[in-house]
Scaffold this motif. Sequence first.
Motif, short mmCIF file in Angstrom:
data_model
loop_
_atom_site.label_atom_id
_atom_site.label_comp_id
_atom_site.label_asym_id
_atom_site.label_seq_id
_atom_site.Cartn_x
_atom_site.Cartn_y
_atom_site.Cartn_z
N ASP A 42 0.82 -1.21 0.00
CA ASP A 42 0.00 0.00 0.00
C ASP A 42 0.86 1.26 0.00
O ASP A 42 1.68 1.46 0.90
N LEU A 43 0.62 2.14 -0.97
CA LEU A 43 1.33 3.42 -1.03
C LEU A 43 0.68 4.38 -0.04
O LEU A 43 -0.55 4.45 0.05
N VAL A 44 1.48 5.13 0.69
CA VAL A 44 0.93 6.07 1.68
C VAL A 44 1.38 7.51 1.45
O VAL A 44 0.85 8.44 2.05
N PHE A 45 2.37 7.71 0.57
CA PHE A 45 2.89 9.06 0.37
C PHE A 45 3.64 9.16 -0.95
O PHE A 45 4.45 8.31 -1.25
N VAL A 46 3.31 10.18 -1.72
CA VAL A 46 4.04 10.43 -2.96
C VAL A 46 4.59 11.85 -2.88
O VAL A 46 3.84 12.81 -2.68
N GLU A 47 5.89 11.97 -2.99
CA GLU A 47 6.51 13.29 -2.98
C GLU A 47 6.46 13.80 -4.41
O GLU A 47 7.18 13.30 -5.27
N VAL A 81 10.25 10.55 -5.01
CA VAL A 81 10.23 9.44 -4.06
C VAL A 81 8.79 9.08 -3.74
O VAL A 81 7.96 9.96 -3.57
N GLU A 91 6.46 6.49 -1.05
CA GLU A 91 6.63 5.69 0.16
C GLU A 91 5.41 4.80 0.36
O GLU A 91 4.28 5.22 0.23
N SER A 92 5.69 3.54 0.68
CA SER A 92 4.62 2.59 0.98
C SER A 92 4.67 2.26 2.46
O SER A 92 5.55 2.75 3.18
N SER A 134 8.34 0.68 2.62
CA SER A 134 9.61 1.39 2.46
C SER A 134 9.47 2.59 1.53
O SER A 134 8.46 2.78 0.87
N ALA A 135 10.55 3.38 1.51
CA ALA A 135 10.64 4.50 0.57
C ALA A 135 11.33 4.00 -0.68
O ALA A 135 12.22 3.16 -0.62
N SER A 158 -1.36 13.36 -4.10
CA SER A 158 -0.99 13.91 -2.80
C SER A 158 -2.07 13.58 -1.76
O SER A 158 -1.77 13.35 -0.60
#
Lengths: 130, 361
Positions: free
Chosen positions: A38-43, A59, A61-62, A65-66, A85
């Motif tokens: 599961d992805l939790v953050f996209v920069e 980058v 982040e799931s 890991s990043a 986002s």
Amino acid sequence: MSEVPGELKYVSTHEWVRIDDNVATIGITDHAQTLLGDLVFVELPEVGQQVVKGEECTVIESVKSASDIISPLTGKISEVNELLSEKPELINEDVYGDGWILRIKLSEKAEIEQLLSADQYAECVENEDH
Amino acid sequence: MGAKTPLFQMHCDHHARMVDFGGWDMPLHYGSQIEEHHAVRQHAGVFDVSHMTIVDLTGEDVIAFLKKLFANNIDNVKQPGKAMYSCMLNEQGGVVDDLIVYYQNDHWCRVIVNAATRDKDIKWIARQASDFEVSIDERKDLSMLAVQGPEASEKLLSIFPENCRDDISQLKAFNSICSDEFFYARTGYTGEDGFEIIMPNSDVVTFWQKLLDAGVVPCGLGARDTLRLEAGMHLYGSDMDETVTPLESGLGWTVSLKDLDRNFNGRQVLENQKKAGIKTKWVGLVMQTRGVLRDHQEIFEGEEKKGEITSGGFSPTLGYSIALARVDKSLQNTCSVMIRGKSVECSIVKPCFVRNGQSCL
């Protein structure tokens, strides 16, 4: 077995590329999103930023890991997927559609020739698994 | 190829993504770690934790032995079925492993230690036991399921054996009952109500299927980790190991120094540490901005390094990143964490983020 659509191009670092004239849309492959979970953050990078083939451009982040996104081509970022986002899970849900990450206006069109076909990429994943 | 639990085929049939965990092929998730996490916080989930090491200690000297082996005092739980969390320490006070012990009687205690530390732990226990009248039986014939969540008890009710259904469902937290070859404990690693159930390997597939039929969601090690992180529960190897004492790892509450005659392994080191004053503390970190805190990221106050994250990740319940960290005792309120060369502000909180479905912040 993960999905590898025939109409797209790929790189061995697990990004897909859709070429539309001199603009490339880029995302990560089904294989990559499966590995990441599961992805939790996209920069999201800045529009206008210069990117170079083979170099890190952003980058994601799931839960696990990043992970760096490596630009498959050289050019200037023309658009980023703002939806990510708030909803990074779009990458898991629709990896080759709404889960696209960024678009690049290409400056080295000849680089397209070096991208992998779906068959070549599938083989590359296969070899990695064994 | 790693070791497999009796549920290996069931995991594959449920499309689990299998990964190596301490030499075992275990399910990381069955599709979405976050959905499994929410299932445990809101309903009920089941984890195959058969890779964990179940050890029965029996014999004349079990109690005397455990008083030496554990930093916590077994005398505190001398009622049949009562459970206790403890660390076992080396002579330097370092944590060999953390564990749960279920007191059965003066001649039998059941101990659950971690999976990745199995060989080391068994060797350690055997070596320490040489002066005691104690038999060590590693129960490879048994499997273990953790059924966790606010609906766990309700979903289990019809699965519990009729003759002791009431006794099991009325168990208080940190208590257990043995019935035939089954062992039911009201314990867990998620911060929710639930049971850990130990049974013969030959029964676990049927039991698993009954749980799934009752609507309990199969959950992998990924959700197990985010749930325990939110609950502020320690992970051996990340939050503590042989190089730190429980006092330096937020586990002072599991060290029992009261009985002055109880000379457990590492006691002298802990006494000395206490006298000299512990220079670090174990805290929770909350990062409300975007990004994810990860293990080993460094913590700063201004330019000065003040500690390190011992385990970090994304909290599905809260919707932002949290971490457990060992920091300088002086650090208060806020700090900054270096994430890929960028400094990000975090607040310092008590190391417990979510309990029983609710935020503790």
